[in-house]
Design a protein around this motif. Structure first.
Motif, short mmCIF file in Angstrom:
data_model
loop_
_atom_site.label_atom_id
_atom_site.label_comp_id
_atom_site.label_asym_id
_atom_site.label_seq_id
_atom_site.Cartn_x
_atom_site.Cartn_y
_atom_site.Cartn_z
N UNK A 1 36.32 7.02 -22.88
CA UNK A 1 37.36 7.73 -22.12
C UNK A 1 38.22 6.76 -21.31
N UNK A 2 38.35 5.54 -21.78
CA UNK A 2 39.17 4.57 -21.06
C UNK A 2 38.31 3.68 -20.19
N UNK A 3 38.15 4.06 -18.89
CA UNK A 3 37.31 3.19 -18.04
C UNK A 3 35.88 3.71 -17.92
N UNK A 4 35.52 4.74 -18.68
CA UNK A 4 34.12 5.19 -18.71
C UNK A 4 33.80 5.81 -20.07
N UNK A 5 32.48 5.97 -20.33
CA UNK A 5 32.03 6.72 -21.51
C UNK A 5 31.52 8.07 -21.04
N UNK A 6 31.61 9.04 -21.91
CA UNK A 6 31.11 10.37 -21.59
C UNK A 6 30.03 10.69 -22.63
N UNK A 7 28.77 10.79 -22.15
CA UNK A 7 27.64 10.96 -23.08
C UNK A 7 27.24 12.43 -23.17
N UNK A 8 27.12 12.91 -24.43
CA UNK A 8 26.70 14.30 -24.66
C UNK A 8 25.65 14.33 -25.76
N UNK A 9 24.54 15.04 -25.50
CA UNK A 9 23.47 15.16 -26.51
C UNK A 9 22.17 15.57 -25.86
N UNK A 10 21.11 15.59 -26.68
CA UNK A 10 19.78 15.98 -26.17
C UNK A 10 18.76 14.93 -26.58
N UNK A 11 17.93 14.53 -25.63
CA UNK A 11 16.88 13.54 -25.90
C UNK A 11 15.51 14.20 -25.74
N UNK A 12 14.59 13.82 -26.59
CA UNK A 12 13.27 14.48 -26.65
C UNK A 12 12.14 13.51 -26.37
N UNK A 13 11.04 14.06 -25.86
CA UNK A 13 9.79 13.31 -25.67
C UNK A 13 10.00 12.05 -24.83
N UNK A 14 10.68 12.21 -23.70
CA UNK A 14 11.01 11.04 -22.88
C UNK A 14 9.92 10.84 -21.82
N UNK A 15 9.11 9.80 -22.02
CA UNK A 15 8.06 9.46 -21.07
C UNK A 15 8.72 9.06 -19.74
N UNK A 16 8.18 9.55 -18.64
CA UNK A 16 8.73 9.34 -17.28
C UNK A 16 10.05 10.08 -17.08
N UNK A 17 10.42 10.93 -18.05
CA UNK A 17 11.74 11.58 -17.98
C UNK A 17 11.95 12.38 -16.72
N UNK A 18 10.88 12.99 -16.21
CA UNK A 18 11.04 13.84 -15.02
C UNK A 18 11.28 13.01 -13.76
N UNK A 19 10.61 11.86 -13.67
CA UNK A 19 10.67 11.07 -12.42
C UNK A 19 11.77 10.02 -12.45
N UNK A 20 12.27 9.69 -13.65
CA UNK A 20 13.11 8.49 -13.77
C UNK A 20 14.39 8.55 -12.95
N UNK A 21 14.71 7.42 -12.35
CA UNK A 21 16.00 7.25 -11.66
C UNK A 21 16.99 6.52 -12.57
N UNK A 22 16.43 5.68 -13.45
CA UNK A 22 17.27 4.89 -14.35
C UNK A 22 16.80 5.13 -15.78
N UNK A 23 17.77 5.39 -16.66
CA UNK A 23 17.43 5.61 -18.07
C UNK A 23 18.22 4.62 -18.93
N UNK A 24 17.52 4.01 -19.88
CA UNK A 24 18.22 3.24 -20.92
C UNK A 24 18.44 4.24 -22.06
N UNK A 25 19.71 4.50 -22.36
CA UNK A 25 20.07 5.60 -23.26
C UNK A 25 20.80 5.05 -24.50
N UNK A 26 20.41 5.58 -25.66
CA UNK A 26 21.04 5.18 -26.91
C UNK A 26 21.93 6.32 -27.41
#
Ligand code: CAA
Length: 379
Positions: A141-166
């Motif tokens: 989107x120019x100076x940022x990306x806009x991420x849309x989708x669904x990720x499954x089975x993410x360990x620590x997903x509930x507590x995480x503050x930082x996610x490495x996302x593909x």
């Protein structure tokens, strides 16, 4: 690091695991939650940034030391072990290895101290083992990306503050076009949809996460645009050493318990371990544990020495995970009817072991990786 250093680290972690974590393991399993006090202590002891260099707030150890930490914590509680492993192998490591200086300075200190917890968002409802077929999209989107989708089975997903996302930055029907991003989970549009109700590692959260037009600044692209699949694969090579170490910790716990039980339980007028049938089970458990540990050390040593280690990490995970399933099954067998009840911990070890044959690449995928490495010189 030297051999003596590793023994010192093992002694230190083992003491922490026995006094602070093991007494809570049954309640962590029952209540499906790791107390925040444990996470805080993991951070204070340097276990969440073990191989992060001191200049980024870490403990400055190496991967071999990290594998010992995961093993010892998993020996006490496999849920806590995978919190450490997913955080360190799958979030801290790719930022350390592929991040630029600004990203490392910005994200690593809080991850290393445990102030922030990390997760790794690769799998999707229709892209598990076939990770390259993921469809989450990051629109430029120019100076940022806009991420849309669904990720499954993410360990620590509930507590995480930082996610490495593909996510794909170009729509393809294979792994090409995948890029990696560092996402702060308090960004609008990031939502934890549900946490799975699982067979084992019940204290560890396994979340489904929805990304609805999540804005990620351009500077949070991790590594090179559209080289994300290689980042994921390289990260999983290291992650598999972590899961192998978790499996080994579970195996050691099951062996220790079966051995103790075989001394206390009297049948036919003698402790169980006087029976050769029991001795043989203990002997095979002990041998599989020793072999798992050596495979893990070899993979870690190669990684620490900047040698290739995909083959060795896949071998370590395959062998340690399948051994953990075998050993925990036999531990229940040694404990008989008692072992099948929740009054004894071995049924938990058995339930916790199963996932090690599945996540971060199933045993079948480890065989694919091992065969591909062994056969590549024939091409
Ligand atoms: N390191 C770096 N790059 C690698 C690599 C590695 N170990 N393995 C492959 N690559 C690169 C290749 O070089 C190639 O890139 P280029 O085209 O740029 O050269 C690309 O990746 C594709 O390589 P392949 O054709 O060999 O890969 P593939 O498409 O045949 O897939 C696979 C290989 C082994 C099947 C892979 O898809 C795989 O490992 N699948 C399992 C995924 C997995 O482990 N999922 C677990 C999810 S994470 C998790 O469990 C989350 C959690 O929270 C616990």
């Amino acid at each position: 690091m030297m051999l003596g250093d590793y023994q010192e680290i093992r002694d230190m972690v083992s003491k922490f695991a026995d006094t602070e974590v093991a007494p809570l393991a049954a309640s962590i399993d029952k209540n499906e939650k790791i107390p925040e006090s444990i996470v805080k202590q993991l951070g204070e002891n340097g276990f969440l940034g073990s191989y992060v260099p001191e200049e980024y707030g870490g403990a400055g150890m190496d991967y071999t030391a990290y594998s010992i930490i995961v093993e010892e914590i998993s020996r006490a509680c496999a849920s806590t072990g995978v919190l450490v492993s997913a955080h360190t192998s799958l979030c801290v490591y790719p930022i350390l290895n592929f991040g630029n200086e600004e990203q490392k300075k910005k994200y690593l200190p809080k991850l290393a101290s445990g102030e922030h917890i990390g997760c790794f968002c690769l799998s999707e409802p229709n892209a598990g083992t076939d990770a390259g077929s993921l469809i989450t999209f990051a629109e430029d989107k120019g100076d940022y990306y806009e991420i849309t989708g669904t990720k499954n089975f993410i360990t620590n997903g509930k507590e995480a503050n930082i996610a490495v996302v593909f996510a794909k930055t170009t729509k393809t029907d294979n792994y090409k076009g995948i890029s990696a991003f560092i996402v702060e989970t308090d960004t609008a549009g990031y939502e934890v949809m549900k946490c799975e109700d699982k067979l084992g590692i019940k204290g560890s959260s396994t979340a489904q996460i929805s990304f609805d037009k999540v804005r990620v600044p351009k500077e949070n692209l991790l590594g090179t645009l559209e080289k994300g699949f290689g980042i994921a694969m390289n990260t999983l090579d290291g992650g598999r050493i972590g899961i192998a170490s978790q499996a080994l910790g579970i195996s050691q716990a099951a062996f220790d318990y079966a051995k103790k039980y075989s001394n206390e339980r009297v049948q036919f007028g003698k402790p169980l371990h006087a029976l050769q049938a029991i001795q043989f089970m203990l002997a095979d458990m002990s041998t599989k544990i020793a072999a798992s540990r050596l495979l893990i050390w070899e993979a870690s040593r190669r990684k620490d020495n900047n040698e290739t280690y995909s083959l060795q990490s896949a071998q370590a995970k395959l062998f340690a995970a399948e051994s953990a399933m075998w050993i925990t099954t036999k531990a229940i067998q040694v404990c008989g009817g008692n072992g099948y009840t929740k009054e004894y911990p071995v049924e938990r070890f058995f339930r916790d072991a199963k996932i090690t044959e599945i996540y971060e690449g199933t045993s079948e995928i480890q065989r694919v990786v091992i065969a591909a490495n062994e056969l590549k010189d024939l091409k």
